[in-house]
Design an enzyme around this catalytic site. Structure first.
Site, mmCIF file in Angstrom:
data_model
loop_
_atom_site.group_PDB
_atom_site.id
_atom_site.type_symbol
_atom_site.label_atom_id
_atom_site.label_comp_id
_atom_site.label_asym_id
_atom_site.label_seq_id
_atom_site.Cartn_x
_atom_site.Cartn_y
_atom_site.Cartn_z
ATOM 1 N N SER A 173 21.287 -32.318 -96.799
ATOM 2 C CA SER A 173 21.838 -33.069 -97.917
ATOM 3 C C SER A 173 23.330 -33.229 -97.732
ATOM 4 C CB SER A 173 21.583 -32.316 -99.215
ATOM 5 O OG SER A 173 22.361 -31.140 -99.205
ATOM 6 N N LYS A 174 23.839 -34.163 -98.523
ATOM 7 C CA LYS A 174 25.254 -34.458 -98.472
ATOM 8 C C LYS A 174 26.077 -33.241 -98.875
ATOM 9 C CE LYS A 174 27.451 -38.843 -99.246
ATOM 10 N NZ LYS A 174 27.590 -39.972 -100.113
ATOM 11 N N ARG A 175 25.491 -32.480 -99.787
ATOM 12 C CA ARG A 175 26.254 -31.372 -100.356
ATOM 13 C C ARG A 175 26.691 -30.350 -99.293
ATOM 14 N NH1 ARG A 175 22.514 -29.283 -103.796
ATOM 15 N NH2 ARG A 175 21.467 -31.288 -103.772
ATOM 16 N N GLN A 176 25.828 -30.169 -98.285
ATOM 17 C CA GLN A 176 26.152 -29.122 -97.308
ATOM 18 C C GLN A 176 26.935 -29.633 -96.100
ATOM 19 O OE1 GLN A 176 23.527 -26.087 -96.255
ATOM 20 N NE2 GLN A 176 22.506 -26.017 -98.225
ATOM 21 N N GLY A 177 27.358 -30.857 -96.141
ATOM 22 C CA GLY A 177 28.142 -31.347 -95.000
ATOM 23 C C GLY A 177 28.001 -32.833 -94.886
#
Ligand code: GLU
Length: 482
Positions: A258-262
């Site tokens: 996901s975008k959240r982790q990188g």
């Protein structure tokens, strides 16, 4: 059953343009591309932009330019055309209307007049009772008269697939083999939305058929939609293409990437100075490996080696450290001129004049050993393009008597040479050490500081070779305290 194609391999990458190319999208594009190349087939780019609410201006151009920068050329698609165009779904709406009419006529689709309010309430109730949020089929069996009346009243409608309520759908996936889904778990999918645009499901199936797609290679997240697609192929009486659902991409903690982790945008990796060769190599190994289990492959090698049989079922971890390692490998091993060319925009942005090509190539040759992506190259090499800046501690070392003596001695000695060889430098270091009885830190730190601005760094002959005799003398002279 109508024959779809004459055994020609035709595959497609069918992104919905969201504004950027997701790394998962790149993996799908690459696997399709490789499969086409391996089998002398065609790789098609089709833009699935029927969700007008998600329209992002410039997204198409961005996608095409990213594919181009990364080096995945398509055989048919937007801008270049082909025999099955247009390749942009928003330009094909009339085609979908014709096909949905066929489904209405055969009773495989129906008008649904349920309001958003009713559907919302339905979902709420079903959620409360812990049921799946499927549509309940209220409009499945409306009579012609009822439908006619609603048309007269101008009630907005959608068109839904009349998916069978009983039995199971069985299909074969090249990676998962036999897949079975109970039909009562599949929703009556909306095919045409209230705005008249088709949903992904209808447009996708119609286009895959019309574009004579032989293999559908796409992410695992589409597996659950496949029964609906199978039903559509059957309803139209079309041959069903082969399915290949690629394993999910995971974060290192095994959650869905996901975008959240990188960063998941390919453009951002390119902007940061990851090389297309490294990105493609890295992405190729997300769920696939060759028989020899090597790590480094050029695109040409992959084109020969790729096979669907070696795609794995389980999720593939997106490991940034591995990408960094791979990028460093390519930075060190690709042709020097090529790396220099790719590095240029970073120097231009820093407003450094790199027109002295010989010097620039020497700088790249040194700098590329010390970075894992090109955005770091300027920091590693800027000391060759600007005046040095010194900290208080640096100045203390520079002003020491020992340092000053070394500087004067080197100015005098270096003047004697036309050009300094590595051997000349080694001799000069030895001579300096003996003359002033200095070694180690006391010998190297002042010299490195004067020439490179830091106590640690590349070997002195490399630094001196880049700077050239005159600049070396100038840098020492600048530090002489009168
Ligand atoms: N438009 C879909 C996507 O955005 C394509 C899925 C498929 O390949 O069928 O990924």
């Amino acid at each position: 059953m109508k024959n779809n194609n004459n055994n020609e391999i035709r595959v497609r990458f069918a992104p919905s343009p969201t504004g950027f190319l997701h790394v998962g999208g790149l993996r799908t594009a690459l696997f399709n591309y490789l499969f086409a190349k391996k089998n002398s087939g065609k790789f098609i780019l089709r833009i699935e932009d029927t969700d007008r609410k998600r329209f992002v201006s410039g997204a198409l151009e961005n996608l095409i330019s990213t594919l181009k920068s990364i080096g995945l050329a398509y055989d048919e698609g937007p801008k270049i055309g082909g025999s099955f165009g247009p390749y942009i779904q928003s330009k094909r709406t009339e085609i979908y209307k014709k096909y949905v009419q066929e489904l209405l006529d055969s009773g495989d689709a129906y008008y649904c007049f349920c309001s958003e309010k009713r559907l919302e309430k339905l979902r709420k109730d079903r959620r409360k009772r812990k049921f799946s949020l499927m549509y309940d089929g209220k409009c499945r069996n409306l009579s012609k008269e009822e439908i006619g009346k609603k048309f007269e009243q101008k009630i907005p409608y959608v068109i839904r697939l009349k998916f069978p309520k009983n039995g199971t759908t069985i299909f074969y996936d090249k990676i998962r083999e036999k897949v079975e889904v109970e039909n009562n778990l599949v929703e009556d999918q909306i095919l045409i939305k209230a705005d008249g645009f088709p949903t992904y499901h209808l447009a996708n199936v119609v286009d895959d058929h019309l574009m004579k797609i032989s293999h559908i290679i796409r992410g695992e997240e589409w597996l659950s939609s496949t029964p609906k697609h199978i039903f559509l192929y059957q309803a139209f009486g079309w041959e069903i293409p082969k399915f290949v659902h690629l394993p999910l991409l995971l974060n290192p903690d095994k959650s869905k990437l996901s975008k959240r982790q990188g960063d998941v945008a390919v453009e951002n990796y390119l902007k940061k100075g990851y090389l297309p060769e490294a990105l493609l190599n890295f992405v190729a190994l997300l769920g696939w490996h060759a028989a020899d289990d090597r790590e480094i492959y050029s695109l040409q090698e992959l084109e020969k080696l790729f096979s669907i049989k070696r795609i794995t079922k389980s999720g593939a971890v997106f490991d940034l450290e591995k990408l960094n390692w791979m990028n460093s490998h390519y930075l060190r091993n690709l042709g020097l001129e090529l790396v220099a060319e790719r590095a240029k925009p970073f120097f231009e942005e820093a407003k450094f004049d790199v027109s002295d090509k010989e010097k620039y190539l020497k700088i790249i040759s040194m700098g590329r050993q010390r970075i894992s992506n090109l955005s770091e190259i300027v920091v590693q090499t800027e000391m060759f393009y600007r005046n040095l800046k010194f900290s208080k501690e640096d100045n203390e070392i520079i002003s020491e008597e020992n340092s000053q003596k070394i500087y004067s001695f080197w100015i005098k000695e270096i003047r004697k040479f036309q050009k300094l060889s590595d051997e000349d430098i080694a001799n000069l270091i030895k001579k300096t050490s003996e003359k002033f009885s200095v070694k180690g830190k006391n010998l190297y730190f002042p010299i490195r500081l004067a020439l490179y601005g830091k106590c640690h760094g590349p070997d002195l002959p490399i630094i001196i070779d880049i700077l050239g005799k005159n600049e070396v003398i100038k840098r020492f002279q600048n530090l002489i305290i009168k």
